[in-house]
Write a protein that holds these residues in place. Sequence first.
Motif, PDB file in Angstrom:
ATOM      1  N   ALA C 337      41.528  43.159  27.212  1.00  7.55           N
ATOM      2  CA  ALA C 337      42.581  43.465  27.099  1.00  7.55           C
ATOM      3  C   ALA C 337      42.059  44.395  28.445  1.00  7.55           C
ATOM      4  O   ALA C 337      43.259  44.341  29.057  1.00  7.55           O
ATOM      5  N   ASN C 338      41.317  44.914  28.419  1.00 10.03           N
ATOM      6  CA  ASN C 338      41.042  46.173  29.583  1.00 10.03           C
ATOM      7  C   ASN C 338      41.544  45.318  30.816  1.00 10.03           C
ATOM      8  O   ASN C 338      41.818  46.053  31.994  1.00 10.03           O
ATOM      9  N   TRP C 339      40.720  44.520  30.956  1.00 11.06           N
ATOM     10  CA  TRP C 339      41.304  43.318  32.224  1.00 11.06           C
ATOM     11  C   TRP C 339      42.576  43.360  32.525  1.00 11.06           C
ATOM     12  O   TRP C 339      42.942  43.083  33.963  1.00 11.06           O
ATOM     13  N   TRP C 340      43.271  42.918  31.649  1.00 14.20           N
ATOM     14  CA  TRP C 340      44.497  42.688  31.681  1.00 14.20           C
ATOM     15  C   TRP C 340      45.139  43.722  31.761  1.00 14.20           C
ATOM     16  O   TRP C 340      46.494  43.407  33.373  1.00 14.20           O
ATOM     17  N   ARG C 341      45.004  44.515  31.314  1.00  9.88           N
ATOM     18  CA  ARG C 341      45.735  46.393  32.198  1.00  9.88           C
ATOM     19  C   ARG C 341      45.655  46.689  33.361  1.00  9.88           C
ATOM     20  O   ARG C 341      46.347  46.360  34.414  1.00  9.88           O
ATOM     21  N   LEU C 342      44.274  46.031  33.684  1.00  9.43           N
ATOM     22  CA  LEU C 342      43.966  46.471  34.930  1.00  9.43           C
ATOM     23  C   LEU C 342      44.529  45.616  36.495  1.00  9.43           C
ATOM     24  O   LEU C 342      45.510  45.662  37.426  1.00  9.43           O
ATOM     25  N   VAL C 343      44.918  44.305  35.967  1.00  6.73           N
ATOM     26  CA  VAL C 343      45.334  42.997  36.755  1.00  6.73           C
ATOM     27  C   VAL C 343      46.860  43.973  36.735  1.00  6.73           C
ATOM     28  O   VAL C 343      47.519  43.016  37.873  1.00  6.73           O
ATOM     29  N   ARG C 344      47.345  44.053  35.505  1.00  6.82           N
ATOM     30  CA  ARG C 344      49.016  44.523  35.723  1.00  6.82           C
ATOM     31  C   ARG C 344      48.575  45.811  36.142  1.00  6.82           C
ATOM     32  O   ARG C 344      50.059  45.708  36.706  1.00  6.82           O
TER      33      ARG C 344
END
Lengths: 254, 297, 354, 392
Positions: C337-344
């Motif tokens: 989820a953190n990777w997702w957040r970074l990308v977003r």
Amino acid sequence: MAQLDVENLTLVFGGLAALSGVSIAVEKGELVSIIGPNGAGKTSLLNCISGFYHPTEGVIRFEGHDLTRASPHTATRYGIARAFQNIELFSGLTVLENLLLARHTHLRYGLFAAAVFYGRALSEEVEARAYVEEIIDFMELEPYRKRLVGSLPYGVRKRVEVARALTLGPKLLLLDEPMAGMTLEEKEDMVRFILDIRAERGTTIVLIEHDLGVVMDISDRVYVLDFGQVIAEGTPEVVAKNPRVLEAYVGGTA
Amino acid sequence: MSYFVQLLVSGLVVGSIYALAALGFVLIYKASRVINFAQGEFIAVGAFVVYALSVYLGMNIWLALVISLLLTAVLGFFVERVFLRPLVGQPIISVIMVTIGLASLLEGAIHLTPFGGGNFSFPSFLPQKGIEFAGISVSYPQVLAVFFTLIFLAVFAWFFQRSTLGIAMRAVADDQMAAMSLGVSVEKVFALAWAAAGITAAAAGFIVGTVSGINLGGLVSIGLRVFPVVILGGLDSIPGAVIGGIAIGILENLATGYLDPLVPGGGTGGVFPFVVLLLVLWFKPYGLFGTEEIERV
Amino acid sequence: MRNPWMQTGNYRTSYRQDTTIFATYSEQLSLIVLLLSLLFLPMFLSRPQMFVVDLILVYALAVVGLNITTGYAGLISIGHAAFVGVGAYTAALLAPALPFWLTVPLGGLAAAIAGGIVGIPSLRIKHLYLAIATLAFQLIFEWGVGHSTLLQQGGAIAMPRVVFAGYKVGYKNHYYFWYYVTLVVLIVLAFAFRNLLRTKYGRALVAVRDNDRAADAMGMHPGLTKIFAFALGAFYAGVAGGLYAYLSRAVVIEDYMLNVSIELLAMSIVGGLGSMVGSFLGPAFLVLLDLNMEDFANWLKALGMSLPGVDIASAMRPLTFGLVIVLFLVFEPRGLANWWRLVRNYFKNWPFKY
Amino acid sequence: MRKTLVTVMAALAASLAFGQTVHLMWSGAITGPTSDAGKYYAQGVEDYCKYANEEGLTGGLKIVCEVRDDQYNNANTQRNFEEAIERGDPVFLGYSTGGTLQLKPLIEEVGMSYIPASYHIGNIDPPNNNYVFLPIVSYSEQVIAVLEYIAKEKPGAKVALAVHPSPFGRAPVEDAKKAAKELGIEIVEVQEMSKGLDYTATLKRFANEGVEYIVYQNVAGPVATMVKDAKRLGLNIKHAGAHYAGGPDLLRLAGDAAEGFIWVTSYFMPGENTKGATFVRELGTRYKRPSDTLESVHYPSGMLAAAIAIEAIRRAHEAGKPVTGDAGREAVHQALLGLTFDPGLAVGPVTYSKSDHVGVDMLRALRAEGGKFVPITEPFQSKLFRKVHYGK
């Protein structure tokens, strides 16, 4: 009858009496301070009133309700709010969420309304938010609204702690050393907040504080605790002259 | 009557195997507040090392055991260094999960050897007959189990009471911050606890192997049975582990002896300890000998 | 004049606006695009692939539930598969008499009741002790099913084929039908929980996780809140169980045992505890990892790189499973989820770097 | 463009040279529960498949065998099965009881023949039983055969059943109870036994109840421990078991304590001087299997399953029918329904018919003597099983 009546409270921990036979009475709208050296039992007394500890003996009555055996959430529901000495905030949440949590008992909508977030849930949430914003204004916390509590400086967290207790909409506010470890400027702010709370909201306040200057300045009455017993009681002027108090504070050399 | 006594005696010996397995578990918890879900895999590693050395290399079984004890100690030490150290200060669930991940990792590693599936047994080195006394019978491996438990208990008792390191471990268990300020190396103590846990696990694996043969699934399942034991005894109490182990062993046997005929299908011995566990949690959450955590506001 | 499509931050003017989940138009648009692509996904997949996607969705639903209990409320549950099982068995028992759109939610309710019962110890115990209590529940559940003739002692209880609004489901459209059903249920329940999170119910969960004494002082009963967390999480698990029962055509005890509980925990950890997106990413990642590891091992084997008596696939799968858990915990405790957040966040501020 | 053409030509040429390719998948537990059997079963499937291709037993087809580890996880089995359907495989080799029972409705709908390693009678009982084929006699028949043997050896004997705590273990219990009544022997208790460290309590209780025989429907591990404990306790109890309870694994685990263990199975013993046993040995050596594989009874079990599937495919193919896709499934199913042949891997021929989904209908009783299992009967069929189970 006083708003808060504590009679003959005794609290024993593993054979050691933290409190023995403490009685205090606080009238509605009063600002009462409890002072005393470290380990005198001040926080234990607050813990008993707010339901975290249950006294071995004695009775606690608040507005006629017996709260001797009540749990913290029951005490809260009767209108007792508490700010902790060692900040007990929800550090993973924002200031806003911390304060919204304090509106928990005031929100009445059901699980289903909450799941669709419509109707009652929505309107009550907006209402709660408005209330919280009022407190945020009052405690001057605007810049920190959406910051995680864990990331805030100590002084601000202390203020959030008090703000959260206030958001509960209490009749009686218990403040456990709200000014400990603060700078002079922060202390002055906090004193102002406390006085404003009483003036504008008429909330009864019980305050534990080490700074005798502050206590003597703002309190209506003062209780002095030592070794779990009340050794003096009265207006600041009276207490300040009590020889036992001087002895307890200066450590017997007086 | 002799039936009842036999149940008690068998329970006692089986219980001492549990106790042995639980000892390592408790050591880790005591030192570092970590619950080790990989204890069963450690037990398996210990047993397989003994098997590999004694069968493939033809080593004397006792020598193989000593080497296995050392190897699992090194493994425990290594595991703490590599997997647990980076998680100091992380939430409990992370630490629990890392031991679960570790269990899976170790299992995968075991599957890279010929021991992943199948049944094995040590070359027999004890008489099969067993010891008989007044109609009560125990097998030699079981006697060995009791003997081992006593030895380890004695060693740990000595270690914690007398040796500097042991005292340091106790200090860390009591209060990490205070111990650190006294110059005790907390890290060293953690690693040591894991090494010691590895040793007890290998000893348990050796015993289980001699009692019931070596099979990955069977060995790993001992890791689960440790839970009722440590909850009953108290998560952080060494004598608790021993007494809890024996108590659970006896309860299991009594359930099998008296409850099974009443329940269609039986098999209550396996589940009864977990029912006891729930009751203990409710009525005595910190076990018989565990330290109660008092919360201060 | 601000352009709602290009905004890089929040410009909310009322408290009501501030409670919305998807604030910017671009966020809303990306959600719609995602939903549309999910709608048309089956057109590009074969039946076995579809089954894998279905499995991921069902697991995702169960993991949302686990995230409620463990991620948001902080109560470690090592018995989540048992809740899934309660839902599945309830659905199986009711299926001959009731349509699936009743048996599945009833399965959820039964699981919620079981969850509430399992949560009772949280009135007295905390943390690790509570985790061990859930472990005990898992084992007692397995034993109980094994000894119940009503539940075929853990053998198979066959699930009937369903007819929905005149649409008959056979083996050819089975996975497609259940894909859409599961998708709808997942979206509805995920939104419901997302909504709960911005109300007192959601806040109470997080409160007991962060500091249950302070939660007590806020007027909420910490024990009851925890029981609620267990029940709510179990409800999601139970619904997942009911769907899984139909999906797999029969209810068998092996699908609801301890190893499944551990897998679900691993999914929530890898996805990111206490994160909605993580509840979807975790199952997808672990299910696909397992499949790819099998292919990889078979490829190794085809190359002749195998040891006698060792099945590489057997070793690689637990090995990588364990390794992924450990690596995530050590290097990315906040999960995918953190990777997702970074990308977003990168795209949210695009084209500005800061 | 040229390059693609060349590749296509090469592929075409290859397929012509080897004939048509047919895939055959086995999905079972190489790891996880019961992997002690699955591991060798998988090797048997793999090796027989290679052998059949190399020796031209496939009727010119190229049979590609794929061995999948489903870790005893039904979702994995289901996925593997779906993949086989999608690819157009004509028949599927399965494994566990749970997986087979779960897939039965799907197996029926798809019409894919399914040969499990689980000999649970429920696999071939109605409903949805047209496509499941057991390689050898069911657990129920095995256990009843054991009881028949016991009834002959000791009329009126008192028996306890020690079963695995799973659908696998519980499978024969009901039939066994009925058969015991017919045979005039008494089943005193049915106990579920999983991995334990000590069975003293159970054994002592059995002894107190006057149990003379313990019949195991279990896996070798717990049986070995129980047999050892019984010997140490000096109990006068005899032990007997069904296919998965005994075998060389038991001897290795229990040592001397297994002496006298009565076991029924349809397979030959590794050391035996029969055509089948020699064949298994040769095949294992040919594919460089270690000695534990050669000794395992699960190795020929896997071979038998593969042999049945390949033979059915071959027959369908030689009858000029398609062997892949929907039509292939039907053709191979028809071939299986009329299949009678003797691959020599078990003590009797494989005989299937529309009403008989049990391959090898014979079994033998063996007894552990001097560290190996020695046959004590000729191959026979259980007399009672049909009466007890089907009421005829």
